[in-house]
Motif scaffolding. Structure first.
Motif, PDB file in Angstrom:
ATOM      1  N   ASN A  83       0.742  -1.222  -0.080  1.00 13.23           N
ATOM      2  CA  ASN A  83       0.054  -0.008  -0.107  1.00 13.23           C
ATOM      3  C   ASN A  83       0.827   1.166  -0.145  1.00 13.23           C
ATOM      4  N   SER A  84       0.199   2.386  -0.274  1.00 14.86           N
ATOM      5  CA  SER A  84       1.179   3.318  -0.210  1.00 14.86           C
ATOM      6  C   SER A  84       2.247   3.584  -0.961  1.00 14.86           C
ATOM      7  N   LEU A  85       2.007   2.996  -2.239  1.00 17.68           N
ATOM      8  CA  LEU A  85       3.515   2.837  -2.949  1.00 17.68           C
ATOM      9  C   LEU A  85       3.911   4.040  -3.650  1.00 17.68           C
ATOM     10  N   SER A  86       5.284   4.175  -3.470  1.00 16.79           N
ATOM     11  CA  SER A  86       6.001   5.361  -3.941  1.00 16.79           C
ATOM     12  C   SER A  86       6.861   5.161  -4.740  1.00 16.79           C
ATOM     13  N   PRO A  87       7.427   5.873  -5.810  1.00 17.65           N
ATOM     14  CA  PRO A  87       8.380   5.829  -6.807  1.00 17.65           C
ATOM     15  C   PRO A  87       9.819   4.995  -6.260  1.00 17.65           C
ATOM     16  N   GLU A  88       9.964   5.396  -5.083  1.00 16.87           N
ATOM     17  CA  GLU A  88      10.943   4.592  -4.203  1.00 16.87           C
ATOM     18  C   GLU A  88      11.009   2.976  -4.170  1.00 16.87           C
ATOM     19  N   ASP A  89       9.519   2.491  -4.208  1.00 15.56           N
ATOM     20  CA  ASP A  89       9.248   1.272  -4.360  1.00 15.56           C
ATOM     21  C   ASP A  89       9.471   0.371  -5.758  1.00 15.56           C
ATOM     22  N   THR A  90       9.671   1.139  -6.616  1.00 12.47           N
ATOM     23  CA  THR A  90       9.955   0.547  -7.940  1.00 12.47           C
ATOM     24  C   THR A  90      11.178  -0.253  -7.923  1.00 12.47           C
ATOM     25  N   ALA A  91      10.982  -1.531  -8.241  1.00 11.82           N
ATOM     26  CA  ALA A  91      11.973  -2.481  -8.336  1.00 11.82           C
ATOM     27  C   ALA A  91      11.547  -3.798  -9.063  1.00 11.82           C
ATOM     28  N   VAL A  92      12.371  -4.888  -9.161  1.00 10.37           N
ATOM     29  CA  VAL A  92      12.156  -6.272  -9.315  1.00 10.37           C
ATOM     30  C   VAL A  92      11.992  -6.875  -8.057  1.00 10.37           C
ATOM     31  N   TYR A  93      10.837  -7.402  -7.750  1.00 10.10           N
ATOM     32  CA  TYR A  93      10.559  -8.117  -6.753  1.00 10.10           C
ATOM     33  C   TYR A  93      10.722  -9.740  -6.720  1.00 10.10           C
ATOM     34  N   TYR A  94      11.247 -10.289  -5.950  1.00 11.56           N
ATOM     35  CA  TYR A  94      11.526 -11.726  -5.821  1.00 11.56           C
ATOM     36  C   TYR A  94      11.001 -12.484  -4.757  1.00 11.56           C
ATOM     37  N   CYS A  95      10.782 -13.561  -4.446  1.00 15.51           N
ATOM     38  CA  CYS A  95      10.466 -14.336  -3.568  1.00 15.51           C
ATOM     39  C   CYS A  95      11.602 -15.363  -3.296  1.00 15.51           C
ATOM     40  N   ALA A  96      11.760 -15.709  -2.079  1.00 20.44           N
ATOM     41  CA  ALA A  96      12.929 -16.593  -1.758  1.00 20.44           C
ATOM     42  C   ALA A  96      12.592 -17.426  -0.755  1.00 20.44           C
ATOM     43  N   SER A  97      13.481 -18.804  -0.474  1.00 19.48           N
ATOM     44  CA  SER A  97      13.155 -19.556   0.759  1.00 19.48           C
ATOM     45  C   SER A  97      14.279 -20.262   1.043  1.00 19.48           C
ATOM     46  N   THR A  98      14.254 -20.567   2.384  1.00 19.34           N
ATOM     47  CA  THR A  98      15.698 -20.907   2.919  1.00 19.34           C
ATOM     48  C   THR A  98      15.163 -22.174   3.965  1.00 19.34           C
ATOM     49  N   SER A  99      15.935 -23.216   4.170  1.00 14.42           N
ATOM     50  CA  SER A  99      15.561 -24.480   5.170  1.00 14.42           C
ATOM     51  C   SER A  99      16.425 -24.405   6.105  1.00 14.42           C
ATOM     52  N   ARG A 100      17.657 -23.289   6.221  1.00 15.03           N
ATOM     53  CA  ARG A 100      18.616 -23.112   7.217  1.00 15.03           C
ATOM     54  C   ARG A 100      18.019 -22.047   8.150  1.00 15.03           C
ATOM     55  N   ALA A 101      18.406 -22.544   9.244  1.00 17.90           N
ATOM     56  CA  ALA A 101      18.153 -21.675  10.548  1.00 17.90           C
ATOM     57  C   ALA A 101      18.616 -20.208  10.200  1.00 17.90           C
ATOM     58  N   ILE A 102      17.972 -19.343  10.749  1.00 14.56           N
ATOM     59  CA  ILE A 102      18.395 -17.995  10.519  1.00 14.56           C
ATOM     60  C   ILE A 102      18.221 -17.132  11.610  1.00 14.56           C
ATOM     61  N   LEU A 103      19.277 -16.340  12.299  1.00 10.03           N
ATOM     62  CA  LEU A 103      19.141 -15.674  13.369  1.00 10.03           C
ATOM     63  C   LEU A 103      18.271 -14.552  12.924  1.00 10.03           C
ATOM     64  N   THR A 104      17.143 -14.026  13.842  1.00 11.05           N
ATOM     65  CA  THR A 104      16.468 -12.918  13.592  1.00 11.05           C
ATOM     66  C   THR A 104      17.096 -11.844  12.998  1.00 11.05           C
ATOM     67  N   ALA A 105      18.352 -11.390  13.432  1.00 10.32           N
ATOM     68  CA  ALA A 105      18.908 -10.163  13.266  1.00 10.32           C
ATOM     69  C   ALA A 105      19.216 -10.149  11.565  1.00 10.32           C
ATOM     70  N   VAL A 106      19.367 -11.324  11.143  1.00 13.45           N
ATOM     71  CA  VAL A 106      19.617 -11.371   9.764  1.00 13.45           C
ATOM     72  C   VAL A 106      18.610 -12.117   8.712  1.00 13.45           C
TER      73      VAL A 106
END
Length: 126
Positions: A83-106
């Motif tokens: 919502n409330s999109l701005s020109p700064e949101d212009t980009a190619v959007y990707y989805c991704a996944s991982t099965s590895r545990a990741i710390l919240t910070a990263v």
């Protein structure tokens, strides 16, 4: 193809758009699923992600309160409502996944994601 993002397009500033990601091999063994974007001339950055088992949601500060990530396990789909999109949101959007545990910070660091779909382009312009 394990992941496929779609739903991009041209939208006016202040408008909304909903992207979808089909995850053909989705399972609860995934640790995180997420959305990322890459604007022209910039590095790919994390937008939002879901900790699969707990359902916790994480957002980049730049999209917090404007974007909402969700999923449908039965349909093996992930979504992001923007919502409330701005020109700064212009980009190619990707989805991704991982099965590895990741710390919240990263949670939103691209290096920690193993599987990537082809992106869908979002252009915010009047």
């Amino acid at each position: 193809v394990q992941l496929q993002a779609f739903g991009g397009g041209l939208v006016q500033p202040g408008g909304s758009l909903k992207l979808s990601c089909a995850m053909s091999r989705f399972s609860l063994n995934y640790y995180n699923i997420g959305w990322f974007r890459q604007a022209p001339g910039k590095l790919r950055e994390g937008v939002a992600c879901i900790r699969v088992r707990s359902g916790e949601l994480y957002y980049a500060n730049s999209v917090k309160d404007r974007f909402t990530v969700s999923r449908d396990n039965a349909k093996k789909m992930m979504y992001v409502r923007m919502n409330s999109l701005s020109p700064e949101d212009t980009a190619v959007y990707y989805c991704a996944s991982t099965s590895r545990a990741i710390l919240t910070a990263v949670n939103l660091h691209t290096l920690h994601y193993d599987y990537w779909g082809q992106g869908t382009e979002v252009t915010v312009s009047s």
